[in-house]
Design a protein around this motif. Structure first.
Motif, PDB file in Angstrom:
ATOM      1  N   ILE A  94       0.876  -1.176   0.000  1.00 59.74           N
ATOM      2  CA  ILE A  94       0.000   0.000   0.000  1.00 59.74           C
ATOM      3  C   ILE A  94       0.907   1.217   0.000  1.00 59.74           C
ATOM      4  O   ILE A  94       1.694   1.421   0.926  1.00 59.74           O
ATOM      5  CB  ILE A  94      -0.928   0.004   1.222  1.00 59.74           C
ATOM      6  CG1 ILE A  94      -1.828  -1.241   1.206  1.00 59.74           C
ATOM      7  CG2 ILE A  94      -1.792   1.277   1.235  1.00 59.74           C
ATOM      8  CD1 ILE A  94      -2.716  -1.384   2.432  1.00 59.74           C
ATOM      9  N   LEU A 136      -1.794   5.338   2.080  1.00 53.19           N
ATOM     10  CA  LEU A 136      -1.742   5.248   3.538  1.00 53.19           C
ATOM     11  C   LEU A 136      -2.076   6.594   4.158  1.00 53.19           C
ATOM     12  O   LEU A 136      -2.868   6.679   5.101  1.00 53.19           O
ATOM     13  CB  LEU A 136      -0.342   4.785   3.977  1.00 53.19           C
ATOM     14  CG  LEU A 136      -0.063   4.671   5.476  1.00 53.19           C
ATOM     15  CD1 LEU A 136      -1.057   3.750   6.164  1.00 53.19           C
ATOM     16  CD2 LEU A 136       1.361   4.185   5.719  1.00 53.19           C
ATOM     17  N   ARG A 174      -5.635   7.447   4.204  1.00 48.75           N
ATOM     18  CA  ARG A 174      -6.397   6.541   5.072  1.00 48.75           C
ATOM     19  C   ARG A 174      -7.275   5.574   4.272  1.00 48.75           C
ATOM     20  O   ARG A 174      -8.438   5.335   4.589  1.00 48.75           O
ATOM     21  CB  ARG A 174      -7.216   7.350   6.087  1.00 48.75           C
ATOM     22  CG  ARG A 174      -6.300   8.276   6.874  1.00 48.75           C
ATOM     23  CD  ARG A 174      -6.917   8.924   8.061  1.00 48.75           C
ATOM     24  NE  ARG A 174      -5.927   9.821   8.670  1.00 48.75           N
ATOM     25  CZ  ARG A 174      -6.120  10.549   9.741  1.00 48.75           C
ATOM     26  NH1 ARG A 174      -7.274  10.508  10.347  1.00 48.75           N
ATOM     27  NH2 ARG A 174      -5.188  11.323  10.226  1.00 48.75           N
ATOM     28  N   THR A 224      -6.100   2.439   3.748  1.00 49.12           N
ATOM     29  CA  THR A 224      -5.598   1.101   4.093  1.00 49.12           C
ATOM     30  C   THR A 224      -6.735   0.126   4.359  1.00 49.12           C
ATOM     31  O   THR A 224      -6.747  -0.994   3.842  1.00 49.12           O
ATOM     32  CB  THR A 224      -4.672   1.177   5.325  1.00 49.12           C
ATOM     33  OG1 THR A 224      -3.570   2.040   5.025  1.00 49.12           O
ATOM     34  CG2 THR A 224      -4.148  -0.203   5.694  1.00 49.12           C
ATOM     35  N   LEU A 269       4.279  -2.198   8.617  1.00 49.37           N
ATOM     36  CA  LEU A 269       4.596  -0.860   8.118  1.00 49.37           C
ATOM     37  C   LEU A 269       6.108  -0.723   7.987  1.00 49.37           C
ATOM     38  O   LEU A 269       6.850  -1.105   8.895  1.00 49.37           O
ATOM     39  CB  LEU A 269       4.030   0.200   9.060  1.00 49.37           C
ATOM     40  CG  LEU A 269       4.186   1.661   8.618  1.00 49.37           C
ATOM     41  CD1 LEU A 269       2.923   2.468   8.980  1.00 49.37           C
ATOM     42  CD2 LEU A 269       5.414   2.313   9.257  1.00 49.37           C
ATOM     43  N   CYS A 283       5.043   2.963   4.064  1.00 51.73           N
ATOM     44  CA  CYS A 283       4.168   2.116   3.261  1.00 51.73           C
ATOM     45  C   CYS A 283       3.816   0.886   4.078  1.00 51.73           C
ATOM     46  O   CYS A 283       4.465   0.597   5.090  1.00 51.73           O
ATOM     47  CB  CYS A 283       4.836   1.713   1.946  1.00 51.73           C
ATOM     48  SG  CYS A 283       6.329   0.708   2.152  1.00 51.73           S
ATOM     49  N   ILE A 284       2.780   0.187   3.678  1.00 48.01           N
ATOM     50  CA  ILE A 284       2.388  -1.045   4.355  1.00 48.01           C
ATOM     51  C   ILE A 284       2.539  -2.197   3.367  1.00 48.01           C
ATOM     52  O   ILE A 284       1.960  -2.172   2.275  1.00 48.01           O
ATOM     53  CB  ILE A 284       0.947  -0.971   4.895  1.00 48.01           C
ATOM     54  CG1 ILE A 284       0.886   0.004   6.081  1.00 48.01           C
ATOM     55  CG2 ILE A 284       0.445  -2.356   5.308  1.00 48.01           C
ATOM     56  CD1 ILE A 284      -0.496   0.181   6.672  1.00 48.01           C
TER      57      ILE A 284
END
Length: 381
Positions: A244, A249, A252, A254, A273, A307-308
């Motif tokens: 992501i 992110l 919002r 996610t 993360l 980033c995730i």
């Protein structure tokens, strides 16, 4: 009014000089402008200038702010006035999603975003019996042994939440500890929707600010301290990688992205993360150098903020995960995706070819390699 001015200590990694530069970052609420003062040279680095793409809510200790393509990390308050004004807004708490509702993670993350709470950190981990006993030591509860068995029954997701009055607002969102009581008194709360009883109550939240600080260090220890963090839960089998991107992110999204992935039948077997430094970003994306005309901009986007990253598998083990998941992500250009694959992640959440919400592995053989890059090489726990 210029009296509404926040001052932070900030850092920026200058990849040309390969040094970390330190600044005072001034943010003026009245006109959304910023100013940078170089602490080493003791000179103004950037005169007060209006900065598009940032808002007052983006400024808190620990945040990464993109100032004219420079990714600045806010490391501390620089004056008492800023600290006083933003302390409650920068409040943190620990949230845990329990093993039996991991498949509802996306739905819960959407609820978190709807309450204007920000994800400061996230990681899927496994409690051992010893670590669970250590974590719950001294906490009130009528059936500690049952609680321990509950939390070690599968992976949990530990989340650092940030926001104004974050501790109280997360507690309100979770509802009473007893899920039966939650269904009576707070029917829209998380425990009312997903919990079973007093022990199997879906989520956990810190009791107060002091507890939150201690519990967050338990799951997300300072890299400088000797205590090691929890290992990630990546399996490195029959998987692909999904990232992501920082812009999604920060916007919002996610929860929406995770929810879509889970509802499409995919399993998220690791999530974490990452703050990826410029050197690692270029190494990770090197395969696209000279291939994509947007390469430089894509590199800049991935290093512009946290980033995730997720390891993705599928409930159906016969599915070719890298190939099918790429179809769920859709064409690289969101405008094209909206026309030919409107239900894909990039069509729904992407903005441009560069800010297209998610990165996914292009080739089947790259899926495992990309998961290994993040969860074996970059994860330092």
């Amino acid at each position: 009014m210029d009296s509404e001015r926040y001052i932070f200590e900030a850092e920026w990694f200058d990849k040309v000089a390969c040094v970390v530069k330190k600044f005072l970052l001034y943010y003026y609420v009245s006109d959304n402008s910023v100013e940078l003062y170089d602490l080493k040279t003791k000179k103004t680095f950037l005169r007060r200038t209006k900065c598009e793409g940032v808002e007052e809510k983006d400024f808190y200790v620990g945040a990464l702010i993109t100032i004219f393509s420079r990714s600045m990390r806010l490391i501390n308050f620089a004056d008492c006035n800023t600290k006083t004004k933003l302390s409650s807004k920068a409040q943190k708490t620990l949230a845990i999603i329990m093993p039996d509702i991991i498949d509802k993670m996306g739905e819960i993350l959407k609820k978190i975003a709807a309450q204007d709470l920000h994800i400061g950190n996230i990681k899927m981990v496994n409690f051992t019996k010893d670590s669970a006993i250590e974590f719950y030591k001294g906490k009130s509860g009528s059936d500690l042994s049952r609680t321990i068995n509950y939390v070690i029954s599968g992976p949990i997701v530990a989340i650092e939440l940030l926001g104004e009055d974050c501790v109280a607002r997360w507690q309100e969102l979770t509802g009473p500890n007893d899920s039966s009581e939650a269904r009576e008194k707070a029917p829209s709360s998380i425990r009312a929707c997903y919990g079973k009883d007093f022990v199997q109550n879906a989520v956990y939240g810190s009791a107060d600010v002091k507890s939150a600080d201690k519990e967050l260090k338990f799951f997300f220890p300072d890299p400088k301290c000797e205590r090691k963090g929890f290992k990630n839960t990546a399996t490195f089998e029959d998987c692909t990688c999904c990232i992501i991107k920082p812009h999604a992110l920060q916007s919002r999204l996610t929860g929406h992205i995770v929810d879509d992935i889970q509802k499409a039948g995919y399993l998220i077997t690791a999530i974490q993360l990452f703050h990826v430094d410029p050197i690692n970003v270029e190494e990770f994306l090197e395969v696209y150098k000279g291939v994509l005309p947007d390469y430089g901009a894509i590199v800049a986007e991935l290093q512009s903020g946290p980033c995730i990253t997720m390891e993705i598998k599928h409930k159906d083990k016969t599915v070719n995960v890298p190939v099918e998941f790429r179809k769920l992500c859709g064409p690289m250009d969101p405008e094209i995706a909206k026309h030919v694959r409107p239900d894909t992640l990039r069509a729904k959440y992407g903005k441009t070819r560069v800010q297209n919400a998610v990165h996914c592995s292009d080739l089947p053989e790259d899926g495992l390699l990309e998961v290994e890059y993040f969860f074996k090489i970059l994860d330092e726990s």
